[in-house]
Enzyme design. Structure first.
Site, PDB file in Angstrom:
ATOM      1  N   GLU A 105       0.839  -1.188   0.234  1.00 15.98           N
ATOM      2  CA  GLU A 105       0.032   0.093  -0.168  1.00 15.98           C
ATOM      3  C   GLU A 105       0.840   1.392   0.119  1.00 15.98           C
ATOM      4  O   GLU A 105       2.053   1.165   0.728  1.00 15.98           O
ATOM      5  CB  GLU A 105      -0.859   0.136   1.197  1.00 15.98           C
ATOM      6  CG  GLU A 105      -2.022   1.142   1.148  1.00 15.98           C
ATOM      7  CD  GLU A 105      -2.975   1.163   2.132  1.00 15.98           C
ATOM      8  OE1 GLU A 105      -2.902   0.584   3.217  1.00 15.98           O
ATOM      9  OE2 GLU A 105      -3.638   2.200   2.398  1.00 15.98           O
ATOM     10  N   MET A 124       0.530  -2.559   8.672  1.00 15.13           N
ATOM     11  CA  MET A 124      -0.054  -2.784   7.474  1.00 15.13           C
ATOM     12  C   MET A 124      -1.096  -3.936   7.452  1.00 15.13           C
ATOM     13  O   MET A 124      -0.432  -5.147   7.780  1.00 15.13           O
ATOM     14  CB  MET A 124       0.715  -3.009   6.202  1.00 15.13           C
ATOM     15  CG  MET A 124      -0.008  -3.156   4.952  1.00 15.13           C
ATOM     16  SD  MET A 124      -0.879  -1.549   4.394  1.00 15.13           S
ATOM     17  CE  MET A 124      -1.956  -2.527   3.419  1.00 15.13           C
ATOM     18  N   GLU A 125      -2.399  -3.868   6.881  1.00 14.50           N
ATOM     19  CA  GLU A 125      -3.421  -4.830   6.832  1.00 14.50           C
ATOM     20  C   GLU A 125      -3.281  -5.837   6.095  1.00 14.50           C
ATOM     21  O   GLU A 125      -4.535  -6.479   5.698  1.00 14.50           O
ATOM     22  CB  GLU A 125      -4.829  -4.013   7.272  1.00 14.50           C
ATOM     23  CG  GLU A 125      -5.363  -3.558   5.789  1.00 14.50           C
ATOM     24  CD  GLU A 125      -4.945  -1.989   5.491  1.00 14.50           C
ATOM     25  OE1 GLU A 125      -4.094  -1.772   6.147  1.00 14.50           O
ATOM     26  OE2 GLU A 125      -5.448  -1.292   4.910  1.00 14.50           O
ATOM     27  N   ASN A 126      -2.448  -6.242   5.202  1.00 11.75           N
ATOM     28  CA  ASN A 126      -2.394  -7.412   4.198  1.00 11.75           C
ATOM     29  C   ASN A 126      -3.354  -8.486   4.754  1.00 11.75           C
ATOM     30  O   ASN A 126      -3.279  -9.018   5.695  1.00 11.75           O
ATOM     31  CB  ASN A 126      -1.020  -7.820   3.990  1.00 11.75           C
ATOM     32  CG  ASN A 126      -0.126  -6.676   3.924  1.00 11.75           C
ATOM     33  OD1 ASN A 126       0.036  -5.738   3.124  1.00 11.75           O
ATOM     34  ND2 ASN A 126       0.990  -6.856   5.052  1.00 11.75           N
ATOM     35  N   HIS A 154      -6.675  -2.061  15.032  1.00  8.86           N
ATOM     36  CA  HIS A 154      -7.082  -1.124  13.837  1.00  8.86           C
ATOM     37  C   HIS A 154      -6.695  -2.166  12.731  1.00  8.86           C
ATOM     38  O   HIS A 154      -7.510  -2.287  11.656  1.00  8.86           O
ATOM     39  CB  HIS A 154      -6.167   0.023  13.745  1.00  8.86           C
ATOM     40  CG  HIS A 154      -6.019   0.634  12.532  1.00  8.86           C
ATOM     41  ND1 HIS A 154      -7.079   1.912  12.402  1.00  8.86           N
ATOM     42  CD2 HIS A 154      -5.363   0.634  11.207  1.00  8.86           C
ATOM     43  CE1 HIS A 154      -6.820   2.415  11.070  1.00  8.86           C
ATOM     44  NE2 HIS A 154      -5.886   1.804  10.603  1.00  8.86           N
ATOM     45  N   GLU A 155      -5.428  -2.838  12.471  1.00  3.20           N
ATOM     46  CA  GLU A 155      -5.007  -3.706  11.533  1.00  3.20           C
ATOM     47  C   GLU A 155      -6.078  -4.769  11.249  1.00  3.20           C
ATOM     48  O   GLU A 155      -6.544  -5.164  10.163  1.00  3.20           O
ATOM     49  CB  GLU A 155      -3.765  -4.151  11.532  1.00  3.20           C
ATOM     50  CG  GLU A 155      -2.733  -3.054  11.460  1.00  3.20           C
ATOM     51  CD  GLU A 155      -2.688  -1.907  10.575  1.00  3.20           C
ATOM     52  OE1 GLU A 155      -3.474  -1.965   9.632  1.00  3.20           O
ATOM     53  OE2 GLU A 155      -2.283  -0.616  10.990  1.00  3.20           O
ATOM     54  N   HIS A 161      -9.291  -3.932   9.810  1.00  2.00           N
ATOM     55  CA  HIS A 161      -9.341  -3.626   8.606  1.00  2.00           C
ATOM     56  C   HIS A 161     -10.011  -4.891   7.672  1.00  2.00           C
ATOM     57  O   HIS A 161     -10.066  -4.858   6.494  1.00  2.00           O
ATOM     58  CB  HIS A 161      -8.050  -3.230   7.914  1.00  2.00           C
ATOM     59  CG  HIS A 161      -7.529  -1.779   7.882  1.00  2.00           C
ATOM     60  ND1 HIS A 161      -8.509  -0.904   7.408  1.00  2.00           N
ATOM     61  CD2 HIS A 161      -6.476  -1.062   8.309  1.00  2.00           C
ATOM     62  CE1 HIS A 161      -8.101   0.444   7.382  1.00  2.00           C
ATOM     63  NE2 HIS A 161      -6.659   0.258   8.013  1.00  2.00           N
ATOM     64  N   GLU A 184      -9.780   4.196   6.182  1.00  2.00           N
ATOM     65  CA  GLU A 184      -9.064   4.538   7.332  1.00  2.00           C
ATOM     66  C   GLU A 184      -9.750   5.250   8.207  1.00  2.00           C
ATOM     67  O   GLU A 184      -9.694   4.976   9.683  1.00  2.00           O
ATOM     68  CB  GLU A 184      -7.957   5.310   6.821  1.00  2.00           C
ATOM     69  CG  GLU A 184      -6.831   4.584   5.943  1.00  2.00           C
ATOM     70  CD  GLU A 184      -6.140   3.363   6.710  1.00  2.00           C
ATOM     71  OE1 GLU A 184      -6.421   3.180   7.859  1.00  2.00           O
ATOM     72  OE2 GLU A 184      -5.613   2.450   5.931  1.00  2.00           O
TER      73      GLU A 184
HETATM   74  N1  BES Z   1      -3.174   1.047   5.917  1.00  3.25           N
HETATM   75  C1  BES Z   1      -2.604   1.608   6.855  1.00  3.25           C
HETATM   76  C2  BES Z   1      -0.993   1.503   6.427  1.00  3.25           C
HETATM   77  C3  BES Z   1      -0.179   2.196   5.411  1.00  3.25           C
HETATM   78  C4  BES Z   1      -0.471   3.694   5.592  1.00  3.25           C
HETATM   79  C5  BES Z   1       0.185   1.830   4.224  1.00  3.25           C
HETATM   80  C6  BES Z   1       0.222   4.624   4.835  1.00  3.25           C
HETATM   81  C7  BES Z   1       0.604   2.540   3.371  1.00  3.25           C
HETATM   82  C8  BES Z   1       0.760   4.048   3.556  1.00  3.25           C
HETATM   83  C9  BES Z   1      -2.706   0.934   8.133  1.00  3.25           C
HETATM   84  O1  BES Z   1      -3.958   0.563   8.287  1.00  3.25           O
HETATM   85  C10 BES Z   1      -2.586   2.209   8.993  1.00  3.25           C
HETATM   86  O2  BES Z   1      -3.433   2.948   9.059  1.00  3.25           O
HETATM   87  N2  BES Z   1      -1.593   2.141   9.858  1.00  3.25           N
HETATM   88  C11 BES Z   1      -1.308   3.316  11.012  1.00  3.25           C
HETATM   89  C12 BES Z   1      -1.553   3.048  12.173  1.00  3.25           C
HETATM   90  C13 BES Z   1      -2.968   2.999  12.654  1.00  3.25           C
HETATM   91  C14 BES Z   1      -3.238   2.594  13.977  1.00  3.25           C
HETATM   92  C15 BES Z   1      -3.593   4.388  12.465  1.00  3.25           C
HETATM   93  C16 BES Z   1       0.058   3.738  10.808  1.00  3.25           C
HETATM   94  O3  BES Z   1       0.686   3.046  10.056  1.00  3.25           O
HETATM   95  O4  BES Z   1       0.557   4.731  11.030  1.00  3.25           O
HETATM   96 ZN    ZN Z   2      -5.444   1.707   8.648  1.00  4.09          ZN
END
Ligand code: BES
Ligand code: ZN
Length: 875
Positions: free
Chosen positions: A127, A270-272, A304-305, A308, A327
């Site tokens: 992502e 990351m939520e793979n 959170h993950e 998702h 998100e």
């Molecule tokens: N999908 C995101 C990870 C991500 C973020 C991938 C930006 C690529 C680019 C993941 O679910 C996420 O939101 N992670 C957050 C933490 C969350 C608890 C808010 C992060 O990585 O900061």
């Molecule tokens: Zn997220």
């Protein structure tokens, strides 16, 4: 799709992809510097796409090795390949199979996007647009495919081989030291959810039985010998799974759920699908190495993950403009989880503090954008507090407007109607509108209009008519690209308090009860009349922070003191104290010498109130920070004056409440074994807030108290809190403690990050040199994102030192951004966003910041990431 660095992508230009990719078969031959990837794509024309179209696939720094269509090697005239795209010019317009071979170098991948190596572990981050760094593919979230993945590697180098979905088989390869594993993920998914891990790992596992009786094996993989540190994360995972079943009716849908912790990772996690990959900072914890905040973050991010899986994976986004669909909603869900697992009011206070400290600032500056942006140049730069935190607030407002049951009906319909889809915000809102027979078209402006709405509220009491009238005007300030704004739908919870501090039952002008104490604004200016109000009430407005808005009122300071004492709404009770503090801090920063009497009175009252819990009190006793005060002042900011003012107020509070703070500190001194639960954490938080205020008196005995706590602490929370207190004062104990800390944790990078950060945060002019010296520390690394953020990132958030009057703070950050840009543009761009409030500074600093921004802007060869942020910073 190839695009020039300076070409914007527009929501209004969305077109479905012309082809469907039904299945993807990937075959990886893992080698450190030359991993071969064979991708087999089963494709057919998309009935919703254009006819007779070529196949255009995305790439990023790729080299094509071979290409076949339906088994036939294509001749050079039949396709066009570059590092960033692959086009099949005249494909047959029916079912076809493409076989694409690429060779990539995971060891040289410092961007940490695509396939890279972290501590010798092969891992991926796809992502938003990382999959195109592995193979040519329609790398967009609306192309969903069923994946089968075969991974082959050296048995010793990578004994564990993981991918999405369920394991199919794993075998050694006779006559060689290689082995392989095959994974199949039955759930169609976009490429950004693909993941692969290979390496030497240890794991812990626990079985989980879902609500319908499906057996799932949960595993957490970590670096060898770190399994002891993964148990809290496992516990948080099980609680998240149970909670999602209970609160949202969402059940897990594969035979295994895997989490892998790695130490080089751009983001938090990351939520793979079925294979979440985490920054190890958000998995590994022990009382000796992690603080209460670390535990809280681990719990929230694991949740959170995991959440998702339904909001993001089963239902994904049609395009990246819809990022908040997954998100914002998932942040809302993780906030609700933490509220249920811990204290709801304290969670709300923390969430709103973050929103105001970061999102309100973003919304007021040059990088402001709608929760759903309409254009972007680099999608990585839109994983913002606006998309995440304001996006969560918008979902929360939906719930406030529709009520608990109406909200759940909308969510149920969303899961039912869109399972398996790549959806939009319109799809999401329509579920709530349909399930509740409501028109949400005006509410939808929360997604399209940037800027924090401002309310001007005037209250008047009419003793004769026994009415209380609120006149409310709303205004949304202009933001880049949006000068004129339409009125928003703003749900305001409120209360009127009688002289004894009791809630007066709210009745409208006709005497009908006001449902849920909720009024809803939807016009530029509105009047609300409440009847049966005999005496002039105290007014508590926007209870629970029901809408993410700024409010000015004519209620006066006495109203605040009254709310601080009596409000039945815990958030507004906290907020009243916060506002009193802010008024004093701003006055002091503007040169007032008035002692903070009202604030001290409110805090004194709170300390005497046995009904308030420790975590709540800890929030009351931690004053707005320097950047919050700067935000309140809004323009011509002098960060040094703010620093001095804040210190002075803390000193005054410490002096005035000294005995009570000492008594509370001692009463909270626990001799029980450390436990990370919310109640114990609250006790530590309050005790450490007392310590901080006591040290602010400047009394050497109090500095000694902090040092003693540092030396005798049996957990990282108390040790770190004491070190953070000591770090604020140029006293010998500071250096002694810092040296002892380094000695003790020199082999633990995650703990040393705290040591880097505490020094980068020191509000003294020596900090710049200290930070520069620390970049030479053996444990520091510019290319490890955690190290980088702990030292340089924290320095960039040090208000008085980043904003040094001589501009050297800006120069350090600019140099770092430029030095890092070619290696890891995503992290460089994020660091650069530290300049986002430069226009609010006093003229001298403003000019120096502008000079550094110009220097960056004029540097040739900037990444799209940095080029995008720097150009928008001038808005
Ligand atoms: N999908 C995101 C990870 C991500 C973020 C991938 C930006 C690529 C680019 C993941 O679910 C996420 O939101 N992670 C957050 C933490 C969350 C608890 C808010 C992060 O990585 O900061
Ligand atoms: Zn997220």
């Amino acid at each position: 799709m190839f695009r020039e660095a300076d070409t914007a992508v527009r929501l209004s230009e969305y077109q479905p992809y012309d082809w469907l990719v039904d299945t993807v078969d990937l075959d990886f031959q893992l080698e450190p510097a030359a991993t071969r990837v064979r991708a087999t794509l089963a494709m057919r024309p998309n009935p919703k796409g254009r006819n007779q179209s070529p196949i255009v696939l995305d790439g990023d720094e790729l080299a094509l090795v071979s290409l076949r269509l339906d088994g036939r090697v294509l001749s050079a005239t039949e396709y066009e390949a570059s590092a960033s795209s692959l086009t099949i010019k005249n494909p047959p317009q029916g079912k076809l199979t493409l076989e694409i071979e690429t060779v990539i170098n995971p060891s040289a991948n410092t961007k940490l996007m695509g396939l890279f190596r972290s501590n010798k572990i092969y891992c991926t981050q796809c992502e938003a647009e990382g999959f195109r760094r592995i193979t040519y593919f329609p790398d967009r979230p609306d192309v969903l495919s069923v994946y089968t993945v075969r991974i082959e590697a050296d048995r010793d180098e990578a004994p564990f081989l993981l991918s999405n979905g369920n394991p199919v088989e794993a075998f050694g390869i006779p006559g060689s030291n290689r082995h392989y594993a095959i994974w199949h993920d039955p759930h169609p998914k976009p490429a950004y959810l693909f993941a692969l891990v290979g390496g030497k790992l240890d794991y812990i596992e626990e079985p989980f039985k879902t609500v319908s009786g499906r057996k799932v094996m949960l595993r957490i993989f970590v670096d060898p010998d770190k399994t002891q540190l993964a148990h809290y994360a496992m516990d948080a995972l099980k609680r998240s799974m149970r909670w999602d079943e209970k609160v949202f009716g969402c059940e897990y849908d594969l035979d295994v759920f895997h989490i892998v912790a790695v130490s080089d990772f751009n983001m938090g996690a990351m939520e793979n699908k079925g294979l979440n990959i985490f920054n190890d900072k958000y998995v590994l914890a022990s009382p000796e190495t992690a603080t209460d905040l670390d535990y809280e973050n681990i719990e929230a991010i694991i949740a959170h993950e995991y959440f998702h899986n339904w909001t993001g994976n089963r239902i994904t986004c049609r395009d990246w403009f819809q990022l908040c669909l997954k998100e914002g909603l998932t942040v809302f869900r993780d906030q609700e989880f933490s509220s249920d697992e811990r204290s709801r009011p304290v969670e709300r206070i923390g969430d709103v503090r973050r929103l105001k400290s970061f999102q309100f600032v973003e919304d007021a500056g040059p990088l402001a954008h709608p929760v759903r942006p309409e254009t972007y140049r680099e999608i990585n730069n839109f994983y913002t507090v606006t998309v995440y935190e304001k996006g969560a607030e918008v979902v929360r407002m939906l719930k406030t407007l529709l009520g608990e049951r109406g909200f759940r009906k909308g969510m149920d319909l969303y899961f039912k109607r869109h399972d398996g889809d790549a959806a939009t915000i319109e799809d999401f809102l329509k579920c709530f509108a349909d399930a509740n027979k409501q028109d949400l078209s005006q509410f939808a402006r929360w997604y399209s209009q940037a800027g924090t709405p401002e309310l001007a509220v005037r209250g008047t009491h009419d003793a004769k008519a026994r009415t209380y009238t609120l006149d409310i005007e709303q205004m949304v300030p202009p933001t880049p690209g949006q000068s004129a704004k339409q009125p928003m739908v703003i749900p305001l919870k409120l209360g009127l308090l009688d002289a004894k501090g009791r809630d007066i039952p709210l009745k409208d002008a006709k005497g009908n009860p006001v449902r849920d104490n909720l009024i809803v604004l939807d016009k530029p200016s509105q009047t609300f009349v409440f009847s049966g109000v005999k005496e002039k009430p105290a007014v508590s407005i926007n209870r629970g922070f029901s809408a993410p808005v700024k409010i000015s009122t004519n209620f006066g300071a006495a109203n605040l003191l009254f709310l601080a004492k009596y409000d039945s709404d815990p958030f507004n009770r906290y907020d009243a104290v916060e506002q009193l503090a802010m008024q004093q801090l701003v006055a002091s920063a503007r040169g007032s010498n008035e002692p903070p009497a009202a604030l001290i009175e409110a805090l004194d009252n709170a300390l005497d109130n046995s009904k308030l819990d420790d975590a709540f009190l800890a929030q009351l006793f931690s004053l707005p920070d320097e950047s919050d005060i700067a935000q309140q002042i809004g323009k011509n900011i002098d960060p040094d004056a703010i620093l001095v003012a804040r210190r002075k107020i803390k000193h005054d509070i410490g002096m005035a409440l000294k005995e009570k703070l000492v008594a509370r500190y001692q009463k909270l001194t626990s001799h029980r074994r450390y436990s990370p639960d919310a109640k114990s954490a609250g006790q530590r938080a309050l005790r450490n807030a007392c310590l901080d205020l006591l040290a602010a008196t400047g009394d050497t005995a109090e500095h000694k108290r902090a040092f003693t706590q540092f030396e005798h602490a049996d957990n990282m929370t108390d040790r770190m809190a004491a070190l953070a207190v000591l770090a604020q004062y140029a006293i010998p104990e500071r250096e002694t403690a810092l040296a002892a800390f380094e000695q003790r944790y020199r082999n633990d990078p995650l703990v040393l990050d705290k040591w880097f950060a505490v020094q980068a945060r020191i509000p003294e002019s020596g900090t710049l040199d200290r930070v520069e010296a620390l970049t030479k520390h053996p444990a520091f690394s510019m290319t490890n994102p955690n190290r980088m953020r702990s030292l340089i990132g924290v320095f960039a958030a040090n208000p008085s030192q980043f904003n040094r009057a001589d501009g050297k703070g800006y120069a350090l950050i600019a140099d770092t951004v430029l030095g890092l840009d070619s290696k890891n543009p995503q992290v460089a761009a994020r660091l650069l966003s530290a300049f986002k409030s430069w226009r609010t500074l006093e003229p001298g600093r403003r000019a120096l910041a502008e000079k550094e921004l110009n220097r960056i802007a004029q540097t040739p060869g900037l990444s799209p990431d940095v080029a995008d942020i720097v150009s928008r910073s001038f808005a």
